[in-house]
Design an enzyme around this catalytic site. Structure first.
Site, PDB file in Angstrom:
ATOM      1  CE  LYS A  92     -22.527   6.472 -22.654  1.00 55.38           C
ATOM      2  NZ  LYS A  92     -21.763   5.449 -21.965  1.00 55.38           N
ATOM      3  CD  GLN A  96     -22.602   2.207 -20.561  1.00 57.18           C
ATOM      4  OE1 GLN A  96     -22.697   2.949 -21.527  1.00 57.18           O
ATOM      5  NE2 GLN A  96     -22.243   2.635 -19.376  1.00 57.18           N
ATOM      6  CG  ASP A 154     -15.756   5.246 -23.248  1.00 62.83           C
ATOM      7  OD1 ASP A 154     -16.262   6.370 -23.024  1.00 62.83           O
ATOM      8  OD2 ASP A 154     -16.337   4.172 -23.012  1.00 62.83           O
TER       9      ASP A 154
END
Ligand code: NDP
Length: 287
Positions: free
Chosen positions: A53, A97, A120
């Site tokens: 990422k 995460q 997200d």
């Protein structure tokens, strides 16, 4: 029939180039796009995802900050960090995460992220917007699948689509995105009866099960489009999807490989969401 292999790497590269250009446009206006990536603990898979990422941010000209916290971090400490990042002006997107260590509630953490920084798209407010079709952010993996279908000119409208898996991260939003594009969608899961029959009747199959070789050649009809979201290790320890690639690619019209299919698109969609968050927060429309 031998399937056209959908190239997620090439599509990703193209889309990341488009993000880079738009980030540069923002830069010319004095606006910087910034993403904070938070990792708790030292799970090797999570570490690889976080590194990828950060690499993608650099490729797209997006400023990134990493917060690597120990596995002993308390829920309160993590929530305090989220509060700080919610208020931080140079951070437009926050990614935590997953999975988190067992003693931390993922729901509490997701709910604490400012919805307009929730790149997200896991916050209930963004999930609700996906249901109504009036969304700002799309969850990265399902959005990646849709972007690949679009890139390869695969029209979803009126088609029968089967999604295997009903997780909040992949299966459910994937089904909704296909529905928004006018597919007739069947959501399959571990209690589904006659799964093979449903798949054989489907024009489009999205597999998000997490089991190597789950979709076999006899479950797929000639000419079906097969999108493989799964990331597994086979008996030899090699990376593979949920689909028996060798057998299914003989029958499908289009298929995504693993690796190199849906995987790279997930991170590319995260970059697109970070760009979108920056635009929204600065009241700018670059579309
Ligand atoms: P989950 O484990 O949360 O969900 C798996 C789903 O598969 C569940 O809904 C489960 O049904 C269903 N399932 C399990 N066994 C069967 C069966 N025998 N028949 C039918 N359905 C079954 O996984 P995720 O959705 O998080 O991920 C799915 C896969 O995608 C994993 O391999 C994961 O690594 C991968 N992934 C890949 C990403 C990428 O970037 N390419 C991103 C995210 C995930 P039930 O609900 O009834 O238990």
């Amino acid at each position: 029939m031998s399937a056209v292999i959908i190239d997620g790497k090439a599509t990703s590269k193209k889309l990341r180039g488009e993000v880079y250009e738009k980030v540069a446009k923002l830069g010319a206006m004095g606006i910087k796009a910034g993403l904070a990536v938070v990792i708790v603990g030292d799970d090797p898979a999570s570490r690889t995802y976080v590194n990828n990422k950060k690499k993608a941010c650099a490729e797209c000209g997006i400023y990134s900050e990493e917060y690597a916290l120990s596995a002993e971090t308390t829920e309160a400490e993590l929530l305090a960090l989220i509060d700080k990042l919610n208020a931080k002006e140079d951070i437009n997107g926050i990614l935590v995460q997953l999975p988190l260590p067992k003693h931390i509630s993922e729901d509490k953490v997701i709910n604490a992220i400012r919805p307009d920084k929730d790149v997200d798209a896991f916050h209930p407010q963004n999930v609700g917007k996906i249901m109504t079709g009036d969304f700002d952010f799309l969850p990265c993996t399902p959005a990646g699948v849709m972007a690949l279908l679009e890139e390869y000119g695969i029209d979803v409208s009126g088609k029968r689509a089967a999604v295997i898996g009903r997780s909040n991260i992949v299966g459910k939003p994937q089904s909704m995105l296909l529905l928004h594009k006018n597919a007739t969608v069947t959501i399959c899961h571990s209690r589904t009866k006659d799964l093979a029959k449903i798949l054989r009747e489907s024009d489009i199959i999205v597999a998000a099960v997490g089991k190597a070789g789950f979709v076999t050649g006899d479950m797929v009809s000639e000419g079906a489009v097969v999108m493989d979201v799964g990331i597994n290790r086979n008996a030899e320890g090699k990376l593979c999807g949920d689909v028996d690639y060798a057998a299914v690619s003989e029958k499908a019209s289009f298929i995504t490989p693993v690796p190199g299919g849906v995987g790279p698109m997930t991170i590319t969609m995260l970059m697109k969401n970070t760009l979108k968050a920056t635009c929204i927060q600065n009241n700018i429309n670059l579309d």
